[in-house]
Motif scaffolding. Structure first.
Motif, PDB file in Angstrom:
ATOM      1  N   ASP A 132      28.131 -24.604 -10.101  1.00 37.59           N
ATOM      2  CA  ASP A 132      27.957 -24.869  -8.680  1.00 37.59           C
ATOM      3  C   ASP A 132      26.490 -25.266  -8.502  1.00 37.59           C
ATOM      4  N   VAL A 133      26.224 -26.558  -8.673  1.00 33.10           N
ATOM      5  CA  VAL A 133      24.857 -27.078  -8.725  1.00 33.10           C
ATOM      6  C   VAL A 133      24.532 -27.810  -7.431  1.00 33.10           C
ATOM      7  N   TYR A 134      23.269 -27.715  -7.015  1.00 27.54           N
ATOM      8  CA  TYR A 134      22.779 -28.398  -5.811  1.00 27.54           C
ATOM      9  C   TYR A 134      23.206 -29.859  -5.839  1.00 27.54           C
ATOM     10  N   LYS A 135      23.628 -30.371  -4.706  1.00 31.74           N
ATOM     11  CA  LYS A 135      24.267 -31.695  -4.611  1.00 31.74           C
ATOM     12  C   LYS A 135      23.409 -32.852  -5.126  1.00 31.74           C
ATOM     13  N   ASP A 136      22.102 -32.781  -5.017  1.00 28.44           N
ATOM     14  CA  ASP A 136      21.252 -33.893  -5.434  1.00 28.44           C
ATOM     15  C   ASP A 136      20.765 -33.783  -6.880  1.00 28.44           C
ATOM     16  N   ASP A 137      21.067 -32.679  -7.549  1.00 26.55           N
ATOM     17  CA  ASP A 137      20.670 -32.527  -8.948  1.00 26.55           C
ATOM     18  C   ASP A 137      21.628 -33.301  -9.846  1.00 26.55           C
ATOM     19  N   GLN A 138      21.088 -33.875 -10.893  1.00 28.21           N
ATOM     20  CA  GLN A 138      21.912 -34.571 -11.881  1.00 28.21           C
ATOM     21  C   GLN A 138      22.293 -33.564 -12.955  1.00 28.21           C
ATOM     22  N   LEU A 139      23.603 -33.398 -13.184  1.00 28.34           N
ATOM     23  CA  LEU A 139      24.093 -32.451 -14.176  1.00 28.34           C
ATOM     24  C   LEU A 139      24.786 -33.207 -15.296  1.00 28.34           C
ATOM     25  N   GLU A 140      24.387 -32.908 -16.531  1.00 27.93           N
ATOM     26  CA  GLU A 140      25.001 -33.515 -17.705  1.00 27.93           C
ATOM     27  C   GLU A 140      25.373 -32.395 -18.674  1.00 27.93           C
ATOM     28  N   ILE A 141      26.612 -32.424 -19.163  1.00 29.75           N
ATOM     29  CA  ILE A 141      27.087 -31.418 -20.107  1.00 29.75           C
ATOM     30  C   ILE A 141      27.220 -32.078 -21.481  1.00 29.75           C
ATOM     31  N   LYS A 142      26.605 -31.471 -22.494  1.00 25.80           N
ATOM     32  CA  LYS A 142      26.691 -31.971 -23.860  1.00 25.80           C
ATOM     33  C   LYS A 142      27.188 -30.856 -24.760  1.00 25.80           C
ATOM     34  N   SER A 143      27.970 -31.222 -25.749  1.00 25.93           N
ATOM     35  CA  SER A 143      28.474 -30.257 -26.709  1.00 25.93           C
ATOM     36  C   SER A 143      27.445 -30.047 -27.810  1.00 25.93           C
ATOM     37  N   TRP A 144      27.357 -28.798 -28.311  1.00 32.94           N
ATOM     38  CA  TRP A 144      26.458 -28.515 -29.420  1.00 32.94           C
ATOM     39  C   TRP A 144      27.018 -27.366 -30.242  1.00 32.94           C
ATOM     40  N   PRO A 145      26.587 -27.201 -31.495  1.00 27.08           N
ATOM     41  CA  PRO A 145      27.189 -26.216 -32.387  1.00 27.08           C
ATOM     42  C   PRO A 145      26.708 -24.777 -32.184  1.00 27.08           C
ATOM     43  N   GLY A 146      25.926 -24.500 -31.166  1.00 28.09           N
ATOM     44  CA  GLY A 146      25.411 -23.153 -30.936  1.00 28.09           C
ATOM     45  C   GLY A 146      26.461 -22.208 -30.366  1.00 28.09           C
ATOM     46  N   ASP A 147      26.112 -20.925 -30.274  1.00 26.61           N
ATOM     47  CA  ASP A 147      26.994 -19.902 -29.715  1.00 26.61           C
ATOM     48  C   ASP A 147      26.699 -19.611 -28.249  1.00 26.61           C
ATOM     49  N   ASP A 148      25.528 -19.970 -27.784  1.00 27.96           N
ATOM     50  CA  ASP A 148      25.099 -19.725 -26.411  1.00 27.96           C
ATOM     51  C   ASP A 148      24.937 -21.051 -25.668  1.00 27.96           C
ATOM     52  N   ILE A 149      24.801 -20.950 -24.370  1.00 26.76           N
ATOM     53  CA  ILE A 149      24.485 -22.134 -23.565  1.00 26.76           C
ATOM     54  C   ILE A 149      22.972 -22.307 -23.545  1.00 26.76           C
ATOM     55  N   LEU A 150      22.533 -23.532 -23.718  1.00 22.44           N
ATOM     56  CA  LEU A 150      21.118 -23.870 -23.558  1.00 22.44           C
ATOM     57  C   LEU A 150      21.016 -24.785 -22.354  1.00 22.44           C
ATOM     58  N   ILE A 151      20.198 -24.387 -21.383  1.00 21.71           N
ATOM     59  CA  ILE A 151      20.011 -25.178 -20.167  1.00 21.71           C
ATOM     60  C   ILE A 151      18.608 -25.768 -20.206  1.00 21.71           C
ATOM     61  N   GLU A 152      18.540 -27.085 -20.082  1.00 21.15           N
ATOM     62  CA  GLU A 152      17.262 -27.802 -20.072  1.00 21.15           C
ATOM     63  C   GLU A 152      17.110 -28.449 -18.699  1.00 21.15           C
ATOM     64  N   THR A 153      16.153 -27.988 -17.922  1.00 21.22           N
ATOM     65  CA  THR A 153      15.935 -28.502 -16.577  1.00 21.22           C
ATOM     66  C   THR A 153      14.648 -29.306 -16.553  1.00 21.22           C
ATOM     67  N   SER A 154      14.764 -30.546 -16.117  1.00 22.08           N
ATOM     68  CA  SER A 154      13.618 -31.450 -16.016  1.00 22.08           C
ATOM     69  C   SER A 154      13.353 -31.722 -14.533  1.00 22.08           C
TER      70      SER A 154
END
Length: 139
Positions: A40-62
């Motif tokens: 549930d992300v703020y309407k003007d933020d750009q959200l991109e989901i990428k798959s990766w081999p890790g066990d946790d979620i990594l969130i990178e905010t620019s």
């Protein structure tokens, strides 16, 4: 005359290096007992989901402030203006924007706009199951 020409070149070079303040920050989210994730992300933020081999979620905010000052960026980073909060209910996780009513930052001479890009690195064992919803394939 040579002095003025040198001064003009230096001024142009200094202005070309002046940039709007920007920062990238990272956050990890543990998924040991989680089987479903939604956003549930703020309407003007750009959200991109990428798959990766890790066990946790990594969130990178620019974040980039247009017409802003570095101290404004630092202040709002401290207030978690662009952070995603974790809401856990059983085996379901909702990552939602902390500030969903981002007011315009008004300076004495100008207003500041912001460009926010969020890249979420999702473990490979989660697959999309709806609009901004992901479920674990195994378990």
């Amino acid at each position: 005359m040579r002095f003025l020409l040198t001064l003009a070149i230096l001024a142009c070079a200094a202005l070309s290096f002046a940039q709007d303040p920007a920062d990238i920050y990272h956050k990890t989210v543990d998924l040991d007992d989680i089987n479903q994730i939604s956003f549930d992300v703020y309407k003007d933020d750009q959200l991109e989901i990428k798959s990766w081999p890790g066990d946790d979620i990594l969130i990178e905010t620019s974040v980039k402030l247009n017409n802003g000052e570095p101290h404004i960026l630092k202040f709002f980073l401290g207030k978690k203006r662009w952070d995603l909060a974790e809401q856990v209910s059983g085996d379901q996780l909702v990552l939602e924007s902390v500030d969903k009513q981002r007011r315009v930052v008004q300076g004495t001479e100008f207003s500041t706009s912001e460009t926010v890009s969020i890249v979420v690195y999702m473990p490979e064992d989660f697959s999309e199951s709806g609009d901004r919803t992901y479920k674990r394939q195994s378990r």
